[in-house]
Motif scaffolding. Structure first.
Motif, PDB file in Angstrom:
ATOM      1  N   VAL A  32       0.859  -1.184   0.000  1.00 15.22           N
ATOM      2  CA  VAL A  32       0.000   0.000   0.000  1.00 15.22           C
ATOM      3  C   VAL A  32       0.892   1.230   0.000  1.00 15.22           C
ATOM      4  N   LYS A  33       0.525   2.217  -0.803  1.00 17.98           N
ATOM      5  CA  LYS A  33       1.250   3.490  -0.798  1.00 17.98           C
ATOM      6  C   LYS A  33       0.228   4.607  -0.674  1.00 17.98           C
ATOM      7  N   ILE A  34       0.454   5.486   0.283  1.00 17.51           N
ATOM      8  CA  ILE A  34      -0.400   6.655   0.472  1.00 17.51           C
ATOM      9  C   ILE A  34       0.410   7.866   0.012  1.00 17.51           C
ATOM     10  N   GLU A  35      -0.059   8.483  -1.038  1.00 15.41           N
ATOM     11  CA  GLU A  35       0.654   9.609  -1.633  1.00 15.41           C
ATOM     12  C   GLU A  35       0.525  10.833  -0.723  1.00 15.41           C
ATOM     13  N   PRO A  52      -2.437  13.147   4.007  1.00 16.85           N
ATOM     14  CA  PRO A  52      -2.564  11.962   3.154  1.00 16.85           C
ATOM     15  C   PRO A  52      -3.390  12.248   1.906  1.00 16.85           C
ATOM     16  N   GLY A  53      -2.898  11.708   0.804  1.00 17.01           N
ATOM     17  CA  GLY A  53      -3.580  11.858  -0.483  1.00 17.01           C
ATOM     18  C   GLY A  53      -4.149  10.529  -0.941  1.00 17.01           C
ATOM     19  N   PRO A  54      -4.167  10.305  -2.239  1.00 16.89           N
ATOM     20  CA  PRO A  54      -4.736   9.071  -2.781  1.00 16.89           C
ATOM     21  C   PRO A  54      -3.984   7.827  -2.298  1.00 16.89           C
ATOM     22  N   VAL A  55      -4.730   6.753  -2.113  1.00 18.35           N
ATOM     23  CA  VAL A  55      -4.163   5.473  -1.702  1.00 18.35           C
ATOM     24  C   VAL A  55      -4.004   4.604  -2.943  1.00 18.35           C
ATOM     25  N   ASP A  56      -2.831   4.000  -3.089  1.00 16.46           N
ATOM     26  CA  ASP A  56      -2.553   3.126  -4.220  1.00 16.46           C
ATOM     27  C   ASP A  56      -2.196   1.741  -3.696  1.00 16.46           C
ATOM     28  N   TYR A  57      -2.971   0.729  -4.102  1.00 16.34           N
ATOM     29  CA  TYR A  57      -2.697  -0.650  -3.713  1.00 16.34           C
ATOM     30  C   TYR A  57      -1.904  -1.304  -4.834  1.00 16.34           C
TER      31      TYR A  57
END
Length: 142
Positions: A32-35, A52-57
């Protein structure tokens, strides 16, 4: 004081909704990466804060031994034809005996986005291993 040994990476299984067959040898890419979004407060231009911005799985890659079962292939082809069938997939970590569940990651609304066929070599004695990449909307851990 009881010692807390780490779990072994080879004791796992996958549960894919609606797929009853599949002998998985590897599961990788879980992440998981939280931009972060940087901003400066009014009146304090020397300090940069982050929210925290968009979450990328990250996509999850599964490797499995080729069998005569068409279930995973059929699931992939439905996606390729534009009829995406989202399924919940669980990656289950097992205890050192390989019998009890110790942790579970659930990929919610997963679907296959990529497939790699097995490398075939007449002089090799290895198993035929295919690769399937899954994308998903949300990750849960239990």
């Amino acid at each position: 004081m009881a010692q807390n040994d780490p779990y072994r990476s080879y004791n796992f299984k996958l549960e894919i909704g609606g797929v009853s067959e599949g002998h998985f040898t590897e599961c990788s890419g879980l992440g998981v990466k939280i931009e972060p979004i940087a901003y400066r407060e009014a009146g304090n231009h020397q300090l940069v804060r982050h929210i925290p911005g968009p979450v990328d799985y990250a996509s999850v890659t599964l490797k499995y031994g080729v069998t005569k079962s068409p279930e995973l292939w059929d699931w992939l082809i439905k996606s390729a034809e534009g009829n995406v069938q989202r399924r919940n997939v669980s990656i289950v970590l097992l205890d050192s005996q390989g019998t009890g569940e110790v942790m579970r990651w659930s990929l919610v609304d997963a679907w296959p986005s990529e497939w790699q066929g097995a490398a075939l070599n007449a002089s090799d004695k290895a198993l035929a291993i295919e690769t399937l990449t899954l994308v998903f909307d949300r990750l849960e851990r239990a």
